[in-house]
Every structure is written in C-alpha cells, then in structure tokens.
Write an enzyme that holds these catalytic residues in place. Structure first.
Site, PDB file in Angstrom:
ATOM      1  N   GLU A  44       2.781   1.784   4.504  1.00 18.48           N
ATOM      2  CA  GLU A  44       1.415   2.135   4.868  1.00 18.48           C
ATOM      3  C   GLU A  44       0.597   0.902   5.228  1.00 18.48           C
ATOM      4  O   GLU A  44      -0.335   0.966   6.023  1.00 18.48           O
ATOM      5  CB  GLU A  44       0.731   2.836   3.680  1.00 18.48           C
ATOM      6  CG  GLU A  44       1.058   4.296   3.543  1.00 18.48           C
ATOM      7  CD  GLU A  44       0.170   5.141   4.424  1.00 18.48           C
ATOM      8  OE1 GLU A  44      -1.031   5.263   4.142  1.00 18.48           O
ATOM      9  OE2 GLU A  44       0.680   5.660   5.423  1.00 18.48           O
ATOM     10  N   ASP A  99       1.853   5.386  -0.193  1.00 15.01           N
ATOM     11  CA  ASP A  99       1.428   6.665   0.401  1.00 15.01           C
ATOM     12  C   ASP A  99       1.641   7.769  -0.622  1.00 15.01           C
ATOM     13  O   ASP A  99       2.582   8.549  -0.534  1.00 15.01           O
ATOM     14  CB  ASP A  99       2.254   6.919   1.669  1.00 15.01           C
ATOM     15  CG  ASP A  99       1.749   8.113   2.462  1.00 15.01           C
ATOM     16  OD1 ASP A  99       0.620   8.560   2.197  1.00 15.01           O
ATOM     17  OD2 ASP A  99       2.489   8.590   3.338  1.00 15.01           O
ATOM     18  N   LYS A 126       0.858  -1.186   0.000  1.00 11.72           N
ATOM     19  CA  LYS A 126       0.000   0.000   0.000  1.00 11.72           C
ATOM     20  C   LYS A 126       0.893   1.234   0.000  1.00 11.72           C
ATOM     21  O   LYS A 126       1.736   1.404   0.877  1.00 11.72           O
ATOM     22  CB  LYS A 126      -0.922   0.028   1.217  1.00 11.72           C
ATOM     23  CG  LYS A 126      -1.921   1.182   1.168  1.00 11.72           C
ATOM     24  CD  LYS A 126      -2.806   1.198   2.395  1.00 11.72           C
ATOM     25  CE  LYS A 126      -3.874   2.278   2.227  1.00 11.72           C
ATOM     26  NZ  LYS A 126      -3.290   3.628   2.007  1.00 11.72           N
TER      27      LYS A 126
END
Length: 345
Positions: free
Chosen positions: A200, A60, A58
């Site tokens: 993240e 950012d 994930k």
C-alpha cells in the site's frame, strides 16, 4: 513501596528504563480507556526525510487496539467496537502471552497471493458466530506496531523507539502475531521499492514521537496509489443485465456537510451488488444527504450510514473522483470522521 522521589517503582518489564525516561511514565488508566482513540497518520506528498524518522510498511487491513487486563483479552476497532468474536485466533494468541497486562496497537490483515488484500479480509470482517468463523478459510495476521500500556504503566509519553523496543521484549511473536518491523532510513527509493512489492505504501514516523490520541503530523502516510474511505449517500438503478445497483453515490464531510464526490460503478460482483441494494434500501430517504443537492439520474438516496473503501486515479478540478473502484465496506470507520485526505508537504 515508593522510591526516594515518591514514585512507585516500575515493574520488572520496565525497570531497565533510564531515569529520564522512567520519569515520563505514569500509572495507567484501565486499558479500555487507553484504547478508545488511536493515533492516526496524515497523508503526505513528502518524499525526503532527515535523520530521526523510521519507516514501516503501510498495511491494507483494519486498525485494531488489543487489551489484556484482569485475565481477559479485548479487541477494539478504530471506532471502538468490540471485535473479539470475529478474530478468536488473535484473542487466543494474546491470552497465551506471558505478559498479562498490556494495550497494543496494530493492524489485522489477510493475504491473497502473498499480498495483503482488504477484499479478502472483508470476508471475515462481518463474521461473529463461532461456527461461521470456524468455517471461514480466510486466515488473518495481527501486525503489532506500538505499545500503549505494560504492567499497569502508561508508556505513551515514551519515544516511539523505546515503545517499540519494549514491545519486542514484552510480546512473543509467532503466527498469527507479527511485529511490524521498520527501516531507519527512507525516501523515494524506499517507497518505489514498496510499490514494486505491491504494498500500500509506507508510514513514516518520528522516532522520538509520543503516542497521541488524534491525527498527527508525527506519523505520515506515503501511498503508492490513491484511495481512501467515503460515505455512501445513495445509488443509481442498474441497467441492462446488471443486478442490485448501478453505481454508488459517495462523498466526504467538510465543514459539517456531506460533499458529493461522484459515482462508483466498478469493483463489484453480483453478490456484492445485491447485498448493497438490500442494505441501502433499508436506509432509504427521499432527499439527498449531500450538500448542494446533486442531480443524478435514477438516483435513490440513503442515510449516510455506510462507509466504503474506494481506490481511484486522481481528483478532478471540480472535486470528483476519476476512475474510482469499489474495494469493500468498512465497519471500523465512523461516517462522521470521513474527510477528504489532502497531501501535506
């Protein structure tokens, strides 16, 4: 010339597809139309997954759909805004590809101390003048994780694994373009490792999922720390030596109303405080935009036009944020789309 079943033959980049998968493709609409609404992941508290899921990092950054068509490259934010001028190095890298017709989905990030950093990226997000972009010291990377269209063919109905395979063959990756790699197995241990690395979190995706232009349970967000975007509806006066504003007053939409979620008073430097005051003064209104008309001492209300990224520890029982921290404004999100993210199992 059509083949025996009346379909036009696939272009060379796709002619290796098995017949069953080839039947799921179709002639593509213009690339800009395909890039109008990206597939979105759903926040989850789930940690155990069976076979048939893949796991990506994930990131950012800001979601970006890239289109190359008719000799031109176009970058679009999640809200549909053109951002070509902000990231010319990404445009140049895509224009140099041997593939000349495609629509890609990915995320643009900036790094600080080896980690993706949204605050660092924000220093590039608002730049559009070539001289300002050239003078910026913020380098960016475009992580590409999906393929929507290739050589005039809409491939969104192909399984995700097949789309990623086509993507790797179609695009030549090298700075500032990166392929978003994945793991075929994941769970609590993989998430814990991601968090130790300062990521993240993870995105879990069904390996056989099609590309859907909406938020879907086929893509799930597994976060290391809590955080999401909120709508700014006002601010409080600064006290003592503080400049600009005291705290932002923020909320989210639910059932068509803007719900108050509390005050954010940390995460700012003086320049940011002054800039926010200037922008919010220009949006001033006399009545609170929040449902229920919250009573806040020294409040100044504003039209709910700005979206801020906020990190926080948790939600309280009465629906307020605990220990919120400002991370930056987002110009890639429509305020009306900002809702409270709730974990699903």
């Amino acid at each position: 010339m059509s083949d025996e079943d009346g379909r036009d033959p696939l272009p060379p980049a796709l002619d290796s597809l098995p017949a069953a998968l080839a039947a799921r493709t179709r002639p593509a609409r213009p690339g800009i139309e395909l890039a109008s609404s990206p597939m979105l992941a759903t926040l989850t508290d789930r940690r155990e997954f069976p076979q048939g899921w893949i796991f990506e990092r994930k990131l950012d950054g800001v979601r970006v759909l890239a289109v190359r068509e008719d000799g031109r490259v176009t970058l679009r934010s999640r809200s549909g805004r053109r951002i070509d001028a902000t990231y010319p190095e990404i445009v140049r890298a895509l224009a140099a590809q041997s593939a000349t017709d495609f629509t890609l989905d990915g995320e643009i990030v900036a790094y600080s101390h080896g980690r993706t950093d949204f605050a660092q990226l924000q220093q590039r997000m608002g730049l559009t003048r070539p001289a300002d972009v050239a003078a910026s010291k913020v380098a960016v990377t475009y992580y590409v994780f999906d393929l929507l269209r290739l050589d005039g063919v809409d491939v969104r109905q192909l399984p995700l694994r097949q789309r990623k395979s086509l993507l790797r063959r179609a695009i030549t990756f090298g700075a500032p373009l990166r392929f978003s790699t994945h793991r075929n197995e994941g769970g609590p241990d993989l998430l814990a490792d991601a968090c130790r690395r300062g990521w993240e979190g993870l995105i879990a995706k069904r390996a056989d999922s099609t590309y859907q232009t909406r938020r879907s349970g086929d893509w799930l967000k597994l976060k290391c720390a809590r955080g999401q975007e909120f709508v700014v509806g006002g601010f409080t006066e600064p006290t003592g030596s503080r400049v600009g504003i005291g705290a932002l007053l923020i909320g989210y939409y639910e059932d068509g109303e803007l719900r108050y979620a509390g005050k954010v008073g940390t995460g700012f430097d003086d320049r940011t405080l002054r800039g926010l005051r200037e922008r919010l003064d220009a949006l001033a209104v006399s009545e609170p935009p929040f449902a229920g008309r919250p009573v806040v001492r020294t409040a100044h209300w504003a039209q709910p036009r700005l979206v801020a990224q906020i990190a926080f520890a948790e939600w309280t029982r009465d629906g307020m944020l605990r220990h919120p921290r400002y991370q930056g404004l987002r110009d890639d999100k429509n305020p009306a789309d900002v809702v409270r993210e709730r974990g699903q199992t």
